[in-house]
Scaffold this motif. Structure first.
Motif, PDB file in Angstrom:
ATOM      1  N   VAL A 146     -33.474  20.402   6.166  1.00 30.65           N
ATOM      2  CA  VAL A 146     -34.246  21.645   6.858  1.00 30.65           C
ATOM      3  C   VAL A 146     -35.615  21.663   5.931  1.00 30.65           C
ATOM      4  CG1 VAL A 146     -34.157  23.883   6.738  1.00 30.65           C
ATOM      5  CG2 VAL A 146     -32.236  22.655   7.469  1.00 30.65           C
ATOM      6  N   PHE A 147     -35.632  21.012   4.916  1.00 33.15           N
ATOM      7  CA  PHE A 147     -37.004  21.134   4.015  1.00 33.15           C
ATOM      8  C   PHE A 147     -37.988  20.017   4.645  1.00 33.15           C
ATOM      9  CE2 PHE A 147     -38.817  19.909  -0.199  1.00 33.15           C
ATOM     10  CZ  PHE A 147     -39.721  21.115  -0.122  1.00 33.15           C
ATOM     11  N   LEU A 148     -37.409  19.169   5.094  1.00 31.70           N
ATOM     12  CA  LEU A 148     -38.309  17.787   5.274  1.00 31.70           C
ATOM     13  C   LEU A 148     -39.472  18.258   6.484  1.00 31.70           C
ATOM     14  CD1 LEU A 148     -35.814  14.762   5.626  1.00 31.70           C
ATOM     15  CD2 LEU A 148     -37.353  15.328   3.829  1.00 31.70           C
ATOM     16  N   PRO A 149     -39.199  18.840   7.342  1.00 32.20           N
ATOM     17  CA  PRO A 149     -40.231  19.574   8.159  1.00 32.20           C
ATOM     18  C   PRO A 149     -41.532  20.167   7.577  1.00 32.20           C
ATOM     19  CG  PRO A 149     -38.155  19.877   9.469  1.00 32.20           C
ATOM     20  CD  PRO A 149     -37.915  19.407   8.126  1.00 32.20           C
ATOM     21  N   VAL A 150     -40.778  21.098   6.635  1.00 34.10           N
ATOM     22  CA  VAL A 150     -41.672  21.932   5.751  1.00 34.10           C
ATOM     23  C   VAL A 150     -42.523  20.919   4.889  1.00 34.10           C
ATOM     24  CG1 VAL A 150     -41.990  23.729   3.985  1.00 34.10           C
ATOM     25  CG2 VAL A 150     -40.253  23.769   5.640  1.00 34.10           C
ATOM     26  N   VAL A 151     -42.179  19.849   4.340  1.00 33.71           N
ATOM     27  CA  VAL A 151     -42.831  18.890   3.634  1.00 33.71           C
ATOM     28  C   VAL A 151     -43.740  17.979   4.547  1.00 33.71           C
ATOM     29  CG1 VAL A 151     -42.406  16.810   2.495  1.00 33.71           C
ATOM     30  CG2 VAL A 151     -40.875  18.405   2.021  1.00 33.71           C
ATOM     31  N   LEU A 152     -43.397  17.873   5.643  1.00 33.25           N
ATOM     32  CA  LEU A 152     -44.243  17.045   6.541  1.00 33.25           C
ATOM     33  C   LEU A 152     -45.596  17.970   7.092  1.00 33.25           C
ATOM     34  CD1 LEU A 152     -41.759  14.837   8.612  1.00 33.25           C
ATOM     35  CD2 LEU A 152     -43.505  14.000   6.923  1.00 33.25           C
TER      36      LEU A 152
END
Length: 134
Positions: free
Chosen positions: A103-109
């Motif tokens: 879930v955190f990966l899109p925020v990172v990108l």
């Protein structure tokens, strides 16, 4: 997305560093007191301590060139935690740690894209006084 989305998102990039700092702490604790269910070696945890600290610094300092390493991390984490999440689901369990990472990966990108699109500062404007045109 509107033309003001990414400049606004770049302002919040330092907040993205917080979960990375907690990730580094998680991996340090996994080295210090490994659990029986943890199949990762201490050296693997040590690598991720470094990776998490690197990204905590990159996002904390709003480094413009964070996108390429963030994409590589997202691919690796999607493969690793995505596989672990699917394996747990097949076994009838819910892997909360993998779910949180995914879930955190899109925020990172999004934060990395925002930093990449951030305009370069013009140092001449800070050194030279503004011209007065009458």
């Amino acid at each position: 997305m509107s033309s003001t989305f990414f400049p606004r998102a770049a302002r919040f990039a330092p907040l993205v560093s917080v979960p990375f700092a907690f990730g580094a702490i998680h991996h340090v604790l996994a080295i210090a007191s490994p659990s029986a269910s943890d199949t990762s070696s201490p050296s693997r945890h040590l690598v991720f301590v470094g990776i998490n600290l690197l990204f905590a610094v990159l996002f904390g300092m709003r480094v413009k060139y964070t996108l390429f390493p963030a994409v590589l991390l997202a691919l690796q984490q999607t493969y690793s935690h995505g596989g672990a999440f699917l394996e747990a689901r097949r076994g009838g369990a819910f892997d909360g740690e993998s779910f949180a990472v995914l879930v955190f990966l899109p925020v990172v990108l999004i934060a990395a894209i925002a930093l990449a699109r951030k305009p370069r500062p013009c140092y001449l404007q800070t050194v030279l006084p503004p011209s007065t045109v009458e």
